[in-house]
Design an enzyme around this catalytic site. Sequence first.
Site, PDB file in Angstrom:
ATOM      1  N   TYR A  33       0.827  -1.205   0.000  1.00 20.09           N
ATOM      2  CA  TYR A  33       0.000   0.000   0.000  1.00 20.09           C
ATOM      3  C   TYR A  33       0.857   1.249   0.000  1.00 20.09           C
ATOM      4  O   TYR A  33       2.074   1.186   0.213  1.00 20.09           O
ATOM      5  CB  TYR A  33      -0.960  -0.007   1.196  1.00 20.09           C
ATOM      6  N   LYS A 147       6.436  -2.020   1.773  1.00 20.19           N
ATOM      7  CA  LYS A 147       5.275  -1.441   2.480  1.00 20.19           C
ATOM      8  C   LYS A 147       4.082  -2.384   2.348  1.00 20.19           C
ATOM      9  O   LYS A 147       3.149  -2.128   1.574  1.00 20.19           O
ATOM     10  CB  LYS A 147       4.975  -0.038   1.945  1.00 20.19           C
ATOM     11  N   GLU A 179      12.145   2.467  14.213  1.00 17.17           N
ATOM     12  CA  GLU A 179      11.291   3.550  13.699  1.00 17.17           C
ATOM     13  C   GLU A 179      10.029   3.591  14.533  1.00 17.17           C
ATOM     14  O   GLU A 179       9.852   2.784  15.451  1.00 17.17           O
ATOM     15  CB  GLU A 179      10.969   3.325  12.212  1.00 17.17           C
ATOM     16  N   LEU A 204      10.973   1.209   7.108  1.00 19.03           N
ATOM     17  CA  LEU A 204      10.360   1.684   5.866  1.00 19.03           C
ATOM     18  C   LEU A 204      11.117   2.930   5.406  1.00 19.03           C
ATOM     19  O   LEU A 204      11.466   3.796   6.217  1.00 19.03           O
ATOM     20  CB  LEU A 204       8.885   2.026   6.097  1.00 19.03           C
TER      21      LEU A 204
END
Length: 284
Positions: A33, A147, A179, A204
């Site tokens: 996505y 992702k 993260e 990411l």
Amino acid sequence: MGRITYVNGSYLPEDEAKISIFDRGFLMADSVYEVTMVLDGKLCDFPGHMARLARSLDALGIPAPLDDAALKAMHRTLISRNALVEGGIYLQVTRGAHDRDFLWPAGLAPSVVAFTQARDLVNMPSAARGIAVVTAPDIRWGRRDIKTTQLLGAALAKDIARQAGADDAWFVEEGFITEGSSNNAWIITANGTLVTRHLSTHILHGITRAALMRYAAEVQMKVEERPFTIHEAQAAQEAFITSAGSLLCPVVSVDGVAIGTGRPGPISQKLRALYIEESRKAAR
Ligand code: PDD
């Protein structure tokens, strides 16, 4: 009236937007996505999002369902049909629908869905207030650079934060922050250097992160890409997160320890303003 959404080539009212129970996105999280920010009715960093989508699809061997021009036209149609001024567009591409099996047949047609989410991005209260984060073990899989919609690790980390009375969670692995649950994590050291983890399969590759690095370089701010510990974050001058959903949002505490004054700091606020100004200029 509800939103107009996109499902496999058709624009449909949201209550008519449906996909198969055999879709591998549903059965196996076999899907990727993107969330593209919309400011002033325009797309921010669309080429960056499309490049990352192509990289995610390629990593999983899912064929690109539409070219970038068609995806851009679809995003723009969703903006205009929903009169979206500020918020985001969610796009999901799955490997497609087939009777449940781990392996998929050759030639499966990907499913594509997209919808708008109207939100205040520029005037979001959390950015003015700053957010409290707690740390949580990074239990996610080894390819966080793709992702995918395997978001249970993120959802559970956000629940840990909620239960602790915090706003969000930062993932920790081997003593270092990887993260945020749905954002990239940054600190500002005592000498004003921006620090964020280097790109690898552990995080990411944020589009907002990349844009902020460009803007920071333009105003001669020093950026170091390296891991940092919880302790270093707690001792930092300031801290913040970046994502298409939050833009740049100050972090005012980590595991209950106040960062700096415990209020959004001047450098984060300046960077947020810079990021919004530059994104507005670049939006198409
Ligand atoms: N999340 N890291 C993770 C784990 C993320 O899920 C996201 C984005 C980011 C920031 O990436 P970007 O700057 O390209 O938005 C970093 C999106 C917004 C979401 O899942 O809603």
